[in-house]
Motif scaffolding. Structure first.
Motif, PDB file in Angstrom:
ATOM      1  N   THR A  12      43.984  87.039  27.167  1.00  0.00           N
ATOM      2  CA  THR A  12      45.213  86.493  27.756  1.00  0.00           C
ATOM      3  C   THR A  12      45.102  86.456  29.282  1.00  0.00           C
ATOM      4  O   THR A  12      45.485  85.469  29.924  1.00  0.00           O
ATOM      5  CB  THR A  12      46.427  87.355  27.352  1.00  0.00           C
ATOM      6  N   PHE A  13      44.573  87.524  29.863  1.00  0.00           N
ATOM      7  CA  PHE A  13      44.403  87.587  31.316  1.00  0.00           C
ATOM      8  C   PHE A  13      43.302  86.641  31.775  1.00  0.00           C
ATOM      9  O   PHE A  13      43.461  85.886  32.737  1.00  0.00           O
ATOM     10  CB  PHE A  13      44.046  89.018  31.741  1.00  0.00           C
ATOM     11  N   LEU A  14      42.184  86.681  31.076  1.00  0.00           N
ATOM     12  CA  LEU A  14      41.008  85.918  31.500  1.00  0.00           C
ATOM     13  C   LEU A  14      41.246  84.414  31.469  1.00  0.00           C
ATOM     14  O   LEU A  14      40.807  83.683  32.363  1.00  0.00           O
ATOM     15  CB  LEU A  14      39.816  86.291  30.621  1.00  0.00           C
ATOM     16  N   LYS A  15      41.964  83.936  30.454  1.00  0.00           N
ATOM     17  CA  LYS A  15      42.262  82.509  30.365  1.00  0.00           C
ATOM     18  C   LYS A  15      43.105  82.031  31.545  1.00  0.00           C
ATOM     19  O   LYS A  15      43.068  80.857  31.921  1.00  0.00           O
ATOM     20  CB  LYS A  15      42.980  82.192  29.046  1.00  0.00           C
ATOM     21  N   LYS A  16      43.878  82.951  32.123  1.00  0.00           N
ATOM     22  CA  LYS A  16      44.722  82.623  33.279  1.00  0.00           C
ATOM     23  C   LYS A  16      43.969  82.813  34.600  1.00  0.00           C
ATOM     24  O   LYS A  16      44.568  82.757  35.675  1.00  0.00           O
ATOM     25  CB  LYS A  16      45.988  83.490  33.273  1.00  0.00           C
ATOM     26  N   ALA A  27      36.892  83.377  35.196  1.00  0.00           N
ATOM     27  CA  ALA A  27      37.162  84.755  35.610  1.00  0.00           C
ATOM     28  C   ALA A  27      35.939  85.617  35.310  1.00  0.00           C
ATOM     29  O   ALA A  27      35.013  85.185  34.617  1.00  0.00           O
ATOM     30  CB  ALA A  27      38.393  85.297  34.877  1.00  0.00           C
ATOM     31  N   LEU A  28      35.953  86.824  35.826  1.00  0.00           N
ATOM     32  CA  LEU A  28      34.819  87.736  35.685  1.00  0.00           C
ATOM     33  C   LEU A  28      35.206  88.949  34.851  1.00  0.00           C
ATOM     34  O   LEU A  28      36.364  89.385  34.878  1.00  0.00           O
ATOM     35  CB  LEU A  28      34.337  88.198  37.062  1.00  0.00           C
ATOM     36  N   VAL A  29      34.232  89.505  34.119  1.00  0.00           N
ATOM     37  CA  VAL A  29      34.451  90.709  33.320  1.00  0.00           C
ATOM     38  C   VAL A  29      33.365  91.716  33.687  1.00  0.00           C
ATOM     39  O   VAL A  29      32.171  91.447  33.491  1.00  0.00           O
ATOM     40  CB  VAL A  29      34.372  90.424  31.804  1.00  0.00           C
ATOM     41  N   TYR A  30      33.766  92.870  34.216  1.00  0.00           N
ATOM     42  CA  TYR A  30      32.819  93.933  34.551  1.00  0.00           C
ATOM     43  C   TYR A  30      33.270  95.223  33.859  1.00  0.00           C
ATOM     44  O   TYR A  30      34.421  95.636  34.020  1.00  0.00           O
ATOM     45  CB  TYR A  30      32.751  94.142  36.073  1.00  0.00           C
ATOM     46  N   HIS A  31      32.351  95.826  33.109  1.00  0.00           N
ATOM     47  CA  HIS A  31      32.717  97.022  32.333  1.00  0.00           C
ATOM     48  C   HIS A  31      31.585  98.034  32.324  1.00  0.00           C
ATOM     49  O   HIS A  31      31.303  98.669  31.316  1.00  0.00           O
ATOM     50  CB  HIS A  31      33.124  96.619  30.905  1.00  0.00           C
ATOM     51  N   GLU A  32      30.924  98.192  33.466  1.00  0.00           N
ATOM     52  CA  GLU A  32      29.797  99.123  33.574  1.00  0.00           C
ATOM     53  C   GLU A  32      30.132 100.501  33.029  1.00  0.00           C
ATOM     54  O   GLU A  32      29.342 101.133  32.336  1.00  0.00           O
ATOM     55  CB  GLU A  32      29.366  99.244  35.036  1.00  0.00           C
ATOM     56  N   SER A  33      31.338 100.995  33.329  1.00  0.00           N
ATOM     57  CA  SER A  33      31.694 102.378  32.996  1.00  0.00           C
ATOM     58  C   SER A  33      32.026 102.595  31.527  1.00  0.00           C
ATOM     59  O   SER A  33      32.366 103.707  31.129  1.00  0.00           O
ATOM     60  CB  SER A  33      32.869 102.847  33.862  1.00  0.00           C
ATOM     61  N   THR A  34      31.914 101.539  30.710  1.00  0.00           N
ATOM     62  CA  THR A  34      32.129 101.750  29.273  1.00  0.00           C
ATOM     63  C   THR A  34      30.969 102.522  28.647  1.00  0.00           C
ATOM     64  O   THR A  34      31.106 103.107  27.584  1.00  0.00           O
ATOM     65  CB  THR A  34      32.304 100.409  28.522  1.00  0.00           C
ATOM     66  N   VAL A  35      29.806 102.529  29.313  1.00  0.00           N
ATOM     67  CA  VAL A  35      28.646 103.303  28.854  1.00  0.00           C
ATOM     68  C   VAL A  35      28.061 104.040  30.055  1.00  0.00           C
ATOM     69  O   VAL A  35      27.669 103.416  31.038  1.00  0.00           O
ATOM     70  CB  VAL A  35      27.557 102.396  28.240  1.00  0.00           C
TER      71      VAL A  35
END
Length: 354
Positions: free
Chosen positions: A91-95, A126-134
């Protein structure tokens, strides 16, 4: 203030969010308008305001609409472990709202959500960063992404992915010397030190490690459907698995755990007879598409056996690097290092958006 401020929506003001504020305030990039309308020095005061604490979170759609109305690029920083918010990332990324988060729930949920998150990011630019998930602040995902992006073929990933389970086995079955510690006593010690979840079964069931393995496997090109779609060895005695997750149930679990010390002692002794130590690891064999989480024996002089404290270690075996893996090792849990990982991601996103 920059002519092109970046607007930030932060959800979650707990263990990760608190240490991230001074990191960002001290960052050389903090003049980009990241804190537009809310200087970093005021966050501690603002978060203590009764009206703020009493106000529940806005629904995801409402938050997304609000952030999308900002007169500049916006970033959602999700410091929670809320699966429902994670399922709302598209929902956020599409916007056009980028997402930075240590929340591993969404990235290890159904494969369909994983695909929707990244297709929505492409759709909304848009960008997705999730380094801290692992691995918290360790460069685990970025290392894997770089290996894949540069054309290397990842053949196997193996490591200790839980700071809690690392501490438990490093204490219970150290590679140097010996220990007469009972398993239940070590679990109690870890709980008292704050290394375990309030209910230690949330660590001992292996699901946290399985979620991390799911994320890594997907980045390595495997379409893992869910974290419960491969073998996970639980360290919870079957007789105690059904105890309720209430305070009383946790108390019963800790009280009864010594009844099963002999089982863990036997596992440790069996490894010792082979001149090895037992460790709780996750492994991904990319060629055979095999993912598993559980106990394995290791030579005492191996990198995994030699871990100290609650450190993580992740080994990437690739075609380019041959028999010598790329190893990432260090503190893989804790508010400070997780906050560093989130802050690093945030700064990277800000640089790319400008």
């Amino acid at each position: 203030m920059s002519a092109n401020p970046i607007y930030l929506g932060v959800v979650g003001v707990g263990g990760v969010a608190r240490p991230s504020r001074p990191l960002l305030a001290d960052s050389p990039r903090s003049g980009t308008g990241l804190f537009a309308g809310d200087p970093p020095g005021d966050w501690a005061t603002a978060s203590a305001t009764p009206s703020l604490n009493k106000t529940g979170a806005l629904p995801a759609e409402e938050m997304a609409t609000y952030l999308a109305s900002a007169p500049g690029r916006a970033i959602l920083v999700d410091n929670t472990s809320d699966i429902n918010l994670a399922r709302s990332y598209p929902t956020f990324l599409k916007k056009g709202i980028s997402v930075v988060t240590p929340n591993k729930k969404g990235f290890s949920d159904d494969l369909s959500l994983w695909k929707e998150i990244f297709s929505s990011a492409a759709q909304g630019k848009a960008l997705v960063y999730h380094e801290s998930t692992v691995g918290a602040g360790l460069p685990v995902l970025s290392t894997l992404k770089d290996l894949v992006a540069t054309g290397d073929k990842v053949t196997r990933i193996e490591g200790v992915f839980s700071g809690t389970l690392s501490f438990l086995f490093n204490t219970f079955a150290p590679a140097s010397g010996s220990s007469n510690a009972q398993w239940s006593a070590v679990v109690t010690q870890a709980k008292e030190l704050g290394y375990t979840e309030p209910d230690p079964r949330d660590d001992l069931n292996g699901m946290d490690v399985a979620r991390k393995l799911t994320i890594l496997a997907r980045l390595a090109g495997l379409e893992v459907s869910r974290p419960d779609s491969f073998p996970i060895e639980s360290l919870i005695p079957a007789e105690l698995a059904s105890l309720p997750s209430s305070a009383d149930g946790i108390s019963q679990f800790m009280t009864r755990l010594p009844e099963f010390d002999a089982q863990m002692a036997n596992i440790k002794d069996a490894a010792e007879k082979e001149g090895k130590v037992v460790r709780y690891v996750g492994s991904i064999d990319v060629a055979s598409k095999a993912v598993k989480v559980g106990l394995q024996y290791f030579d005492k002089d191996s990198a995994i056996a030699g871990l100290k404290g609650s450190d993580n270690i992740i080994s990437f075996y690739t075609k380019r690097y041959g028999a010598n893996p790329v190893i990432v090792q260090g503190a893989g849990a804790g508010g400070e290092v997780t906050a560093m990982g989130v802050s690093t991601d945030l700064l990277k996103v800000m640089e790319r958006l400008h």
